[in-house]
Scaffold this motif. Structure first.
Motif, PDB file in Angstrom:
ATOM      1  N   ILE A   7      67.361  -0.258  18.098  1.00  0.00           N
ATOM      2  CA  ILE A   7      67.846  -0.593  19.445  1.00  0.00           C
ATOM      3  C   ILE A   7      68.118   0.682  20.245  1.00  0.00           C
ATOM      4  O   ILE A   7      67.723   0.803  21.407  1.00  0.00           O
ATOM      5  CB  ILE A   7      69.097  -1.489  19.364  1.00  0.00           C
ATOM      6  CG1 ILE A   7      68.723  -2.867  18.808  1.00  0.00           C
ATOM      7  CG2 ILE A   7      69.747  -1.645  20.734  1.00  0.00           C
ATOM      8  CD1 ILE A   7      69.901  -3.750  18.449  1.00  0.00           C
ATOM      9  N   SER A   9      66.724   3.516  19.857  1.00  0.00           N
ATOM     10  CA  SER A   9      65.457   4.149  20.208  1.00  0.00           C
ATOM     11  C   SER A   9      64.764   3.402  21.358  1.00  0.00           C
ATOM     12  O   SER A   9      64.166   4.009  22.245  1.00  0.00           O
ATOM     13  CB  SER A   9      64.593   4.259  18.952  1.00  0.00           C
ATOM     14  OG  SER A   9      63.283   3.842  19.202  1.00  0.00           O
ATOM     15  N   ARG A  10      64.898   2.073  21.360  1.00  0.00           N
ATOM     16  CA  ARG A  10      64.350   1.312  22.498  1.00  0.00           C
ATOM     17  C   ARG A  10      65.055   1.705  23.803  1.00  0.00           C
ATOM     18  O   ARG A  10      64.421   1.828  24.856  1.00  0.00           O
ATOM     19  CB  ARG A  10      64.582  -0.191  22.285  1.00  0.00           C
ATOM     20  CG  ARG A  10      63.731  -0.824  21.194  1.00  0.00           C
ATOM     21  CD  ARG A  10      64.144  -2.287  21.070  1.00  0.00           C
ATOM     22  NE  ARG A  10      63.518  -2.968  19.950  1.00  0.00           N
ATOM     23  CZ  ARG A  10      63.802  -4.228  19.619  1.00  0.00           C
ATOM     24  NH1 ARG A  10      64.682  -4.925  20.315  1.00  0.00           N
ATOM     25  NH2 ARG A  10      63.201  -4.800  18.606  1.00  0.00           N
ATOM     26  N   ILE A  11      66.371   1.892  23.728  1.00  0.00           N
ATOM     27  CA  ILE A  11      67.112   2.257  24.945  1.00  0.00           C
ATOM     28  C   ILE A  11      66.646   3.624  25.433  1.00  0.00           C
ATOM     29  O   ILE A  11      66.367   3.823  26.618  1.00  0.00           O
ATOM     30  CB  ILE A  11      68.627   2.290  24.676  1.00  0.00           C
ATOM     31  CG1 ILE A  11      69.144   0.901  24.283  1.00  0.00           C
ATOM     32  CG2 ILE A  11      69.380   2.776  25.921  1.00  0.00           C
ATOM     33  CD1 ILE A  11      70.587   0.888  23.828  1.00  0.00           C
ATOM     34  N   SER A  13      63.898   5.058  25.016  1.00  0.00           N
ATOM     35  CA  SER A  13      62.575   5.038  25.630  1.00  0.00           C
ATOM     36  C   SER A  13      62.590   4.258  26.951  1.00  0.00           C
ATOM     37  O   SER A  13      61.866   4.603  27.880  1.00  0.00           O
ATOM     38  CB  SER A  13      61.551   4.571  24.597  1.00  0.00           C
ATOM     39  OG  SER A  13      61.059   3.338  24.862  1.00  0.00           O
TER      40      SER A  13
ATOM     41  N   PHE B   5      66.238  10.870  20.051  1.00  0.00           N
ATOM     42  CA  PHE B   5      65.049  10.054  20.167  1.00  0.00           C
ATOM     43  C   PHE B   5      64.243  10.091  18.869  1.00  0.00           C
ATOM     44  O   PHE B   5      63.979  11.146  18.318  1.00  0.00           O
ATOM     45  CB  PHE B   5      64.208  10.580  21.327  1.00  0.00           C
ATOM     46  CG  PHE B   5      62.972   9.785  21.517  1.00  0.00           C
ATOM     47  CD1 PHE B   5      63.053   8.494  22.007  1.00  0.00           C
ATOM     48  CD2 PHE B   5      61.735  10.300  21.176  1.00  0.00           C
ATOM     49  CE1 PHE B   5      61.911   7.749  22.178  1.00  0.00           C
ATOM     50  CE2 PHE B   5      60.593   9.549  21.343  1.00  0.00           C
ATOM     51  CZ  PHE B   5      60.683   8.275  21.840  1.00  0.00           C
ATOM     52  N   MET B   6      63.920   8.891  18.379  1.00  0.00           N
ATOM     53  CA  MET B   6      63.246   8.831  17.086  1.00  0.00           C
ATOM     54  C   MET B   6      61.844   8.275  17.210  1.00  0.00           C
ATOM     55  O   MET B   6      61.665   7.141  17.623  1.00  0.00           O
ATOM     56  CB  MET B   6      64.042   7.925  16.148  1.00  0.00           C
ATOM     57  CG  MET B   6      65.234   8.633  15.552  1.00  0.00           C
ATOM     58  SD  MET B   6      66.462   7.447  15.029  1.00  0.00           S
ATOM     59  CE  MET B   6      66.978   6.736  16.555  1.00  0.00           C
ATOM     60  N   SER B  10      58.981   3.194  22.035  1.00  0.00           N
ATOM     61  CA  SER B  10      58.610   1.814  21.744  1.00  0.00           C
ATOM     62  C   SER B  10      58.195   1.112  23.030  1.00  0.00           C
ATOM     63  O   SER B  10      58.706   1.382  24.100  1.00  0.00           O
ATOM     64  CB  SER B  10      59.794   1.103  21.094  1.00  0.00           C
ATOM     65  OG  SER B  10      60.997   1.580  21.642  1.00  0.00           O
ATOM     66  N   THR B 314      66.776  -4.306  26.314  1.00  0.00           N
ATOM     67  CA  THR B 314      66.150  -2.982  26.440  1.00  0.00           C
ATOM     68  C   THR B 314      64.846  -3.081  27.239  1.00  0.00           C
ATOM     69  O   THR B 314      64.485  -2.146  27.948  1.00  0.00           O
ATOM     70  CB  THR B 314      65.860  -2.364  25.057  1.00  0.00           C
ATOM     71  OG1 THR B 314      65.189  -3.328  24.240  1.00  0.00           O
ATOM     72  CG2 THR B 314      67.158  -1.964  24.361  1.00  0.00           C
ATOM     73  N   LEU B 317      65.866  -3.095  30.752  1.00  0.00           N
ATOM     74  CA  LEU B 317      66.301  -1.740  31.105  1.00  0.00           C
ATOM     75  C   LEU B 317      65.100  -0.839  31.392  1.00  0.00           C
ATOM     76  O   LEU B 317      65.177   0.075  32.215  1.00  0.00           O
ATOM     77  CB  LEU B 317      67.128  -1.161  29.949  1.00  0.00           C
ATOM     78  CG  LEU B 317      67.846   0.166  30.174  1.00  0.00           C
ATOM     79  CD1 LEU B 317      68.944   0.010  31.218  1.00  0.00           C
ATOM     80  CD2 LEU B 317      68.444   0.685  28.866  1.00  0.00           C
TER      81      LEU B 317
END
Ligand code: SF4
Lengths: 212, 501
Positions: A7, A9-11, A13, B5-6, B10, B314, B317
């Motif tokens: 989650i 990481s989604r934020i 990005s 950031f990983m 996505s 997300t 967002l």
């Protein structure tokens, strides 16, 4: 990846356009200078609008007023830290009606359910919205005692009244369990018309004490 | 864990649950419009609340300043979401609370259900919560053999009536008092058979019905209105005291909350707790607000959980033109003032989120291509009443137009052919680009006369314009266009004088 990692990481990005929001403008009212007499008047007006019963008394009259408000209750609960002088008139012939809730000697839910009323103090009140804040300190007790009995008698020391919500928040310890009360329980769920009295106490008596 | 950031960025991951409209909005609206009782109920309720809201909003000299602060705070929260979520988790956990993260509806449902089973019970009491409605928690729990009792009066009416919510604040807004009485008489065990339709007595009946449940429940499930990052505090805003019952008496409390509900700190409550009650029920303050921070020894639930839900947030967002929809504090003011909602009711929107906010939030959470959700951004006349009413100034009309664009683009992408809408827009562009073009088109007007029948009404337009005529007739166009009439009647010499008027 854990759900949390995914989650976040989604934020990250989702925010790759790096939005830079403006700082929060706080141009709304944060202070007021209303004289105490007017503050009390405003609070009374708001609470009565919510159908609470309100007495405004001097500290010398407090004990008698409490006794009067509790006169119909066959039993009432007080938190262990309540000021004992407040109860002088309510318990003239001993403690037959009184139940005390204390850490280590808590009343069970069935006991609270069979108790008619509760007496507490309060932490801070907001005149403009008619809101009384309880914070669980020893003269207010844990949340269950001011919830289960159907009649709440609540003492508001005049020195704890402010006009605005922004004036009240600095007086609250936010990590304590807080209950903000604005009138007896109510609902607007049928045709959006407000009716008083659902699950919380159906009767709210407020005693505002000058000089306290 | 850090929020560095990983890996690969996505793609937006959309949400699931009670967010899909399974028939297009115009069709659903058409059906709902036939329900005249519902329309009368809605009209009465929305007009009552509009007047109350205006009165209490008008009392505050700094209402606009509060809205500005509210909007800016939410924008700040969204921009700093990873850091604020970490901060919240740290504080909530330090005070004995346990946090779970859920990517989607299904994951959230499983987490809640497992937590309930751990307590060896097959019953929970629930405080009204949009997040659990969105993920379909009650239905999921039922499959797992767990009964969830809704305790908010309007939710109870919906649950007992085997109905669906139609409003985010007052889910039974489409029912009037006598319909509520009928539901109680039919579905509430031990109800007084002489129950009248007086709202006070109906509220009493609900109290009787739920009291034993409250006093004996081991587990409660709630939503949350706000979460304060700098202290780890959660807040529930309510009226009836059912919230206090659920948040105070059971041993275990499970809260489900969308990740967008955060506020930086206590100071922000001074803004939002002025904006929310006045915008939602039109009161200076709601009867009860409860705040708790993890576990407090000796007071309230000792086993405290929070499920942080993504489920498409997300993805919303990631849409930089739509992301402010996440700023919504679920006050319901936008639906109370919406002329479309007032007539169609909430069921026509098909999703947990009806009204103007639903028309943007639903497709943002699920993606515009999901089922019939692309019809939602058209469920508006763009009159702007919602924007004016919104306490956090979400520009709903602008996002509606943006999503219509997304829809047109996505359809074009799929078909690789200009759609009717494209052709219409192209046509309009040509027509309005010059007076000559428009004049030429207007020559077609007498044809319109022919298309209309004897009753001088056009009953059916072709193509996508058919949607317009499905629920209304169009009067036949006049034989002469305004431009022609002006030319004939307004020669320069024949100019009228002021007196002749
Ligand atoms: S969009 Fe604005 S007006 Fe509508 S529910 Fe959300 S906060 Fe309220």
């Amino acid at each position: 990846m854990s759900a949390k990692e995914e989650i976040l990481s989604r934020i990250t990005s989702a925010l790759r356009d790096a939005p830079t929001p403006e700082p929060i403008p706080r141009e709304y009212r944060t202070t007021s200078d209303m004289p105490l007499a007017e503050l009390i008047e405003l609070l009374v007006d708001r609470l009565e609008d919510y159908k609470a019963h309100v007495d405004v008394v001097d500290s010398a009259q407090l004990s008698a007023t409490i006794a009067d408000r509790l006169k119909d209750a066959t039993s009432f609960v007080v938190p262990h830290g309540i000021d004992e002088t407040w109860l002088a008139d309510a318990t003239p012939d001993g403690d037959a009606r009184r139940r005390t809730d204390a850490p280590g000697a808590v009343l069970g839910i069935p006991e609270l359910d069979s108790t008619d009323a509760v007496l507490t103090s309060s932490a801070v009140s907001i005149a403009e919205s008619g809101t009384i804040v309880l914070d669980g300190t020893p003269d207010q007790g844990r949340r269950a005692i001011s919830l289960v009995p159907d009649h709440h008698v609540c003492v508001v020391p005049a020195s704890t009244i402010v006009r605005l919500l922004p004036e009240a928040l600095p007086r609250m310890d936010i990590t304590r369990p807080l209950t903000w009360i604005s009138g007896p329980s109510a609902t607007s769920d049928i045709e959006l018309e407000r009716v008083e009295g659902v699950h919380g106490p159906r009767r709210l008596d407020v005693i505002i004490v000058k000089g306290l | 864990m850090s929020n560095v950031f990983m890996g690969m960025p996505s793609l937006p991951v959309f949400g699931d649950g009670n967010l899909h409209i399974d028939e297009p909005f115009p069709a659903a609206a058409h059906r709902e419009l036939g329900n005249t009782q519902m329309r009368a109920n809605l009209r009465h309720a929305t007009h009552t609340i509009r007047d109350k809201r205006l009165k209490v909003v008008g009392e505050l000299p700094d209402w606009e300043e509060l809205r500005d602060a509210g909007a800016a705070t939410k924008n700040l929260v969204m921009a700093n979401l990873p850091a604020l979520l970490e901060e919240f988790e740290k504080n909530f956990t330090a005070r004995g609370g346990i946090i779970h993260w859920a990517r989607d509806a299904d994951e959230a449902n499983r987490i809640v259900s497992d937590l309930i089973k751990e307590q060896d019970t097959d019953e929970v009491v629930k405080v009204k919560s949009m997040a659990t409605q969105e993920i379909g928690l009650n239905e999921y729990l039922e499959e797992q053999g767990i009964s969830a009792f809704e305790t908010d009066l309007a939710e109870l009416i919906v649950q007992l009536g085997h109905d669906k919510p139609s409003h985010i604040l007052v889910p039974a807004i489409h029912k009037n008092r006598s319909e509520v009485r009928d539901i109680f008489l039919a579905e509430m065990p031990n109800v007084d058979p002489n129950l009248t339709d007086e709202p006070r007595l109906l509220a009493m009946a609900a109290r009787e019905h739920l009291r034993r449940k409250f006093l004996s429940a081991k587990v409660a499930v709630s939503g949350a209105n706000f979460a304060l990052a700098d202290s780890g505090t959660l807040a529930v805003v309510e009226s009836e005291g059912n919230g206090r019952m659920c948040l105070t008496l059971p041993e275990t409390l499970i809260t489900v909350m969308g990740i967008e509900k955060l506020l930086p700190g206590k100071e922000d409550l001074e803004v939002f707790m002025q904006l929310l009650p006045r915008s939602s029920t039109g009161e200076r303050m709601n009867p009860y607000t409860s705040l708790w921070t993890g576990v407090t020894e000796g007071d309230g639930p000792q086993n405290v959980h929070l499920v942080m839900l993504d489920n498409g947030r997300t993805a919303a967002l990631a849409d930089k033109y739509g992301r402010t929809a996440l700023n919504c504090i679920r006050c319901s003011a936008c639906m109370n003032v919406c002329p479309v909602y007032e007539r169609t009711g909430g069921h026509a929107y098909g999703s947990t989120y009806p009204g103007p906010i639903g028309a943007i939030l639903t497709p943002l959470l699920t993606g515009i291509k999901s089922e019939e959700n692309s019809s939602l951004p058209y469920a508006s006349s763009l009159c702007g009443a919602c924007f004016d009413a919104c306490p956090v100034k979400i520009n709903i009309p602008e996002i509606l137009v943006h999503l219509r664009g997304e829809d047109v683009d996505s359809k074009r992408g799929e078909k690789k052919l200009p759609s009717q809408m494209d052709l219409m827009m192209k046509g309009a562009q040509w027509a309005f680009s010059s007076g000559k073009h428009l004049g030429l088109l207007e020559k077609g007007l007498p044809l319109g006369k022919l298309a209309a029948g004897r009753d001088k009404k056009i009953k059916r337009l072709p193509g996508i314009a058919a949607g317009w005529t499905r629920s209304r007739d169009i009067p036949a166009p006049p034989t002469q266009s305004f431009r022609d009439w002006w030319k004939k009647d307004h020669r320069p010499a024949a100019a009228t004088t002021e007196q002749e008027k």
